[in-house]
Design an enzyme around this catalytic site. Structure first.
Site, PDB file in Angstrom:
ATOM      1  N   CYS A 191       0.838  -1.199   0.000  1.00  0.00           N
ATOM      2  CA  CYS A 191       0.000   0.000   0.000  1.00  0.00           C
ATOM      3  C   CYS A 191       0.869   1.245   0.000  1.00  0.00           C
ATOM      4  O   CYS A 191       2.102   1.155   0.057  1.00  0.00           O
ATOM      5  CB  CYS A 191      -0.936   0.015   1.215  1.00  0.00           C
ATOM      6  SG  CYS A 191      -0.045   0.070   2.780  1.00  0.00           S
ATOM      7  N   ASP A 225      62.913   4.348  13.994  1.00  0.00           N
ATOM      8  CA  ASP A 225      62.743   3.481  15.156  1.00  0.00           C
ATOM      9  C   ASP A 225      63.464   2.170  14.834  1.00  0.00           C
ATOM     10  O   ASP A 225      63.635   1.826  13.664  1.00  0.00           O
ATOM     11  CB  ASP A 225      61.250   3.231  15.400  1.00  0.00           C
ATOM     12  CG  ASP A 225      61.018   2.232  16.508  1.00  0.00           C
ATOM     13  OD1 ASP A 225      61.549   2.433  17.608  1.00  0.00           O
ATOM     14  OD2 ASP A 225      60.327   1.221  16.256  1.00  0.00           O
TER      15      ASP A 225
END
Length: 867
Positions: free
Chosen positions: A139, A556
């Protein structure tokens, strides 16, 4: 939900008492009183909401592909409009990539609002349209529910649902939502999406928009050239006597020129009108005003030549000026569009790695579906030679996968149950089944593509100067053109009006804000794309620019210069003990240990085809070593201190052990039944690319340093092996950022190279943070540059690429400035008093068109640069 800008209350948008639109944004009110107060003085209530939007957390970034933008002034116009919108933190528009990068807060502004601003400015955004077949709608309320669910999805611009056909047509931004997201929205509303075989995600919408524009330019260019050539020869019959007299007829020339001016060149007039409506001016304004001036003068001279003759003005026509200028500028745009397409080849190459289909196992049945329809949790079947469609985890089977696209590793990687696989990598040998864990925009490949797009859409700081100039450029040129016309009318020789008109048009046409606007972004676009091809992801123009200023690169140690996992480097035996026996016994004892050094010994034994001996009694001596019973022998493993404590004399091995420790290696002493049996040295070895990377950086004149939390002896040993002289040892993780800051305080421009996880504070502190990643754990957010393949030579390549890109940008800006600085005065007629030379507007248009093309072509040279 929205917030009432007057009282601050939250308002349900579907139940608001009233709405008002201001600055492109819709405001919702809880009462008509609040609406009336806002309408009376919107600025009064706009500021608090804007301030809240700016300060609120949760900002997101969106990339909008813009359609119809052709110069720097267009970019400035759109950028200003987006930045005025509440909830927008920062908007940056790039004329080279035709993209807007917007940082905004979704609590206050939606993607649709951003698109609305762009469209309100007279431009468009490349969007995708998808038709979904929906089941379960019965619907009108079902239609409304589905539409509402789709429109609530961020990135959906329009949703139209048809109950009769049971279809939904959705216009959306592929960068914000994909087909799977739309399907989820429909299903959450209680309906189902019917799968259509071959349905595909419109991921190439931006490419299709560019191709459409390119085809349109091609058609217009051909049509314009066909009409402009006879106009040119007809107007120039005095130079080409073989041209038929009929072709020089003014009415025929007018008829041929009109479609060129208003149909082929209509884009310029529409752009000029669009800019005028918003109180701005751009390159379209210059072309439109210049060609219309020549066209209208010629039309008037054709209709009423006697009027001009009576006024002492030669009734010459300049239809060729109007037509040829438009065709030449179109030709320049056509070349520019073609060249721009080549600048984004890196992204197209990455996007081309995505497979179109996937084979999934659902309810025991194997189905071939579009890769875009794979859902999290699906079991995906992959056969030999196929690309893996999405990211996931292997559940069944074993194979070898070519992950060179991500890791750069040429050898296939073995995969078995529990192992992660990455989308777009290639399955080489066996078949396997994996569970999809990341799909669509969440995959590693999508993340990389997004990062490259954002980088290509960003602005380098050097571009700010060009942007400022571009914002004033067009109005200044128009003022110079009007001044030129006035000077020629007042002081020029007869026919003054004709010369004034030609100089007026030449000044408007020769000015080229495009060259200024394209100088930086095209180079950044090609540079970041070239980096992506080499496995180097550069976050943006600012990072690319800063990298060329570097003086110091700090590495590092663990996991960056070294492999991050200990390996056995030396085995020294004592007495008559065989090396294989020593390794087999030690591995047997260490097999029960959880220490990384123990795991390294076990791995070394198995790598040599030696199975660790079975161990009986095992006792870990915390911080000192271990003792175990292996094949009936009593083994003691540990340091020299432990051996001295147990009264075992290791003097015979002491010299060799000390030498190994000097090299930064950890030495495990092994005693069997109380007698020295030998020692095993374990170290975190350098990556193969470490020493070459350091050499390359030094050759570029950069200082290289090593930073680590290890003791100085170990740090210096690793530094010696890598060829590094500057060592920063015993630096705690929390102090790394401070160490970088100390280097910066001494006047150095510092790059920090780390794993992007433990080193995040130091990466953020550095002028350029470079994260070394390997595949799925790439730390994209912590760094400015990411080496996705883990190859440290990429650091030197990134610096070299930055230097080449900045050199190209400077070249582009130099020639763009020189061109405009010299071209405009020449067009105005400064050479006429000295040499009697006037610049023909047609030559000016050719020069203007080629100036933009030359800038883009110079940037494209980066694609072939040796790095």
């Amino acid at each position: 939900m929205s917030r009432d800008p007057v009282c601050g209350m939250e308002v349900d948008e579907t139940r608001a008492a009233g709405t008002s639109v201001y600055k492109g944004r819709t405001y919702y009110f809880c009462s008509l009183g609040c609406k009336a107060a806002f309408d009376k003085d919107p600025k009064k209530y706009r500021t608090p909401a804007a301030a809240e939007a700016k300060s609120a957390s949760g900002s997101e970034r969106i990339e909008l592909p813009i359609v119809g933008m052709h110069c720097a002034s267009c970019a400035v116009n759109i950028e200003e409009g987006l930045n005025e919108l509440e909830g927008v933190d920062k908007a940056s528009v790039n004329a080279a990539t035709n993209r807007a990068s917007v940082l905004f807060n979704p609590r206050f502004v939606k993607a649709g609002d951003l698109v609305g601003v762009v469209r309100d400015k007279g431009y468009d955004v490349a969007t995708a349209v998808l038709d979904l077949s929906i089941s379960g709608m019965e619907c009108a309320s079902c239609v409304a529910r589905v539409e509402k669910a789709l429109l609530a999805r961020d990135g959906v611009l329009k949703a139209s649902v048809n109950l009769a056909t049971q279809k939904a047509r959705v216009e959306y931004l592929p960068s914000r939502v994909d087909r799977a997201g739309l399907k989820t929205a429909v299903e959450a509303a209680g309906y189902a999406v019917i799968e259509t075989r071959g349905a595909a995600e419109s991921e190439d919408v931006e490419r299709l928009a560019r191709e459409k524009e390119y085809r349109s330019l091609t058609r217009k260019l051909i049509a314009g050239a066909v009409l402009a050539v006879p106009v040119f020869f007809g107007n120039m019959r005095h130079l080409f006597p073989w041209v038929p007299a009929a072709l020089a007829n003014g009415y025929l020339l007018w008829a041929l020129t009109t479609p060129v001016e208003f149909v082929v060149g209509g884009m310029f007039h529409r752009g000029a009108w669009r800019a005028l409506r918003h109180g701005t001016a751009d390159m379209n304004t210059l072309v439109s005003v210049g060609t219309l001036a020549a066209y209208l003068f010629s039309a008037a001279a054709t209709l009423a030549p006697s009027f001009f003759a009576a006024a002492g003005v030669a009734p010459d026509v300049y239809f060729d000026t109007s037509a040829v200028i438009i065709v030449l500028i179109l030709f320049g745009r056509w070349l520019e569009a073609r060249a721009k397409g080549r600048t984004s080849e890196a992204i197209r190459a990455l996007a081309g790695l995505r497979p179109k289909t996937a084979r999934v196992r659902r309810n025991g049945v194997e189905l071939d579906i579009p890769a875009a329809d794979v859902a999290v949790g699906d079991l995906v079947v992959v056969r030999p030679g196929e690309r893996i469609p999405v990211d996931g985890v292997v559940r069944e089977g074993r194979s070898a996968v070519d992950e060179s696209m991500i890791s750069g590793e040429s050898l296939p990687v073995g995969k078995g149950p529990g192992d992660a696989v990455v989308g777009a990598t290639i399955n080489k040998t066996g078949s396997f089944v994996f569970e999809a864990t990341k799909i669509g925009r969440d995959t590693v490949l999508a993340h990389i593509i997004r990062l490259v797009q954002e980088a290509q859409g960003s602005k380098a700081p050097i571009q700010r100067m060009a942007d400022v100039i571009a914002s004033f450029f067009v109005p200044a040129v128009m003022a110079i053109a009007v001044l030129t016309f006035g000077v020629w009318m007042a002081f020029g020789p007869a026919p003054a009006l004709n010369r004034a008109l030609l100089s007026f048009v030449a000044v408007l046409i020769i000015a080229c804000p495009c060259a200024l606007g394209l100088a930086t972004p095209t180079a950044v676009m090609v540079g970041t794309g070239r980096g992506a091809e080499r496995g180097i992801l550069i976050k943006g123009g600012e990072s690319l620019e800063t990298a060329h200023k570097l003086t110091t690169v700090v590495f590092d140690k663990t996991g960056t210069l070294t492999r991050g996992e200990p390996t056995v480097t030396d085995i020294v035996t004592a007495g008559s003990v065989a090396e294989a026996d020593l390794l087999r016994w030690t591995a047997g004892a260490e097999k029960s240990s959880e220490h990384p050094l123990g795991a390294a010994v076990v791995a070394a034994a198995r790598a040599r085809g030696i199975e660790p001996a079975p161990a009986g009694r095992f006792l870990a001596l915390e911080g000192r070593g271990l003792e175990a019973e292996v094949e009936g022998r009593s083994l003691l493993l540990g340091s020299a201190g432990l051996m001295a404590e147990r009264g075992i004399d290791f003097d015979a091995c002491a010299g060799r052990a000390a030498a190994l420790e000097t090299e930064g290696k950890t030495v495990i002493l092994v005693a069997v039944d109380g007698v020295p049996a030998g020692c095993i040295a374990v170290a975190d070895t350098l990556k193969d690319s470490a020493a070459p990377a350091v050499r390359e950086l030094k050759a570029m004149g950069l200082e290289v340093a090593l930073m680590t939390g290890d003791n100085r002896r170990t740090a210096e040993a690793v530094a010696r092996a890598a060829g590094i002289e500057v060592v920063l040892a015993e630096v705690l993780p929390g102090d790394k950022a401070a160490e970088v800051k100390r280097l910066q305080a001494s006047g150095k421009t510092v790059a920090m190279v780390g794993d992007g996880i433990n080193d995040a504070p130091a990466l953020a502190q550095a002028d350029v943070g470079i994260a070394v990643g390997t595949g799925t754990d790439v730390a994209l957010e912590a760094s400015d540059i990411t080496l996705i393949r883990g190859d440290l030579t990429g650091v030197a390549v990134a610096v070299a690429l930055s230097r080449r890109t900045l050199r190209t940008i400077r070249q582009n800006l130099f020639w763009a400035f020189v061109y405009n600085t010299l071209g405009i005065p020449v067009a105005a007629g400064v050479l006429y008093p000295f040499f009697g030379l006037l610049l023909n507007p047609m030559i000016a248009s050719a020069a203007m068109a080629l100036s933009s093309v030359s800038v883009v072509s110079n940037s494209l040279r980066l694609r072939r640069a040796r790095l």
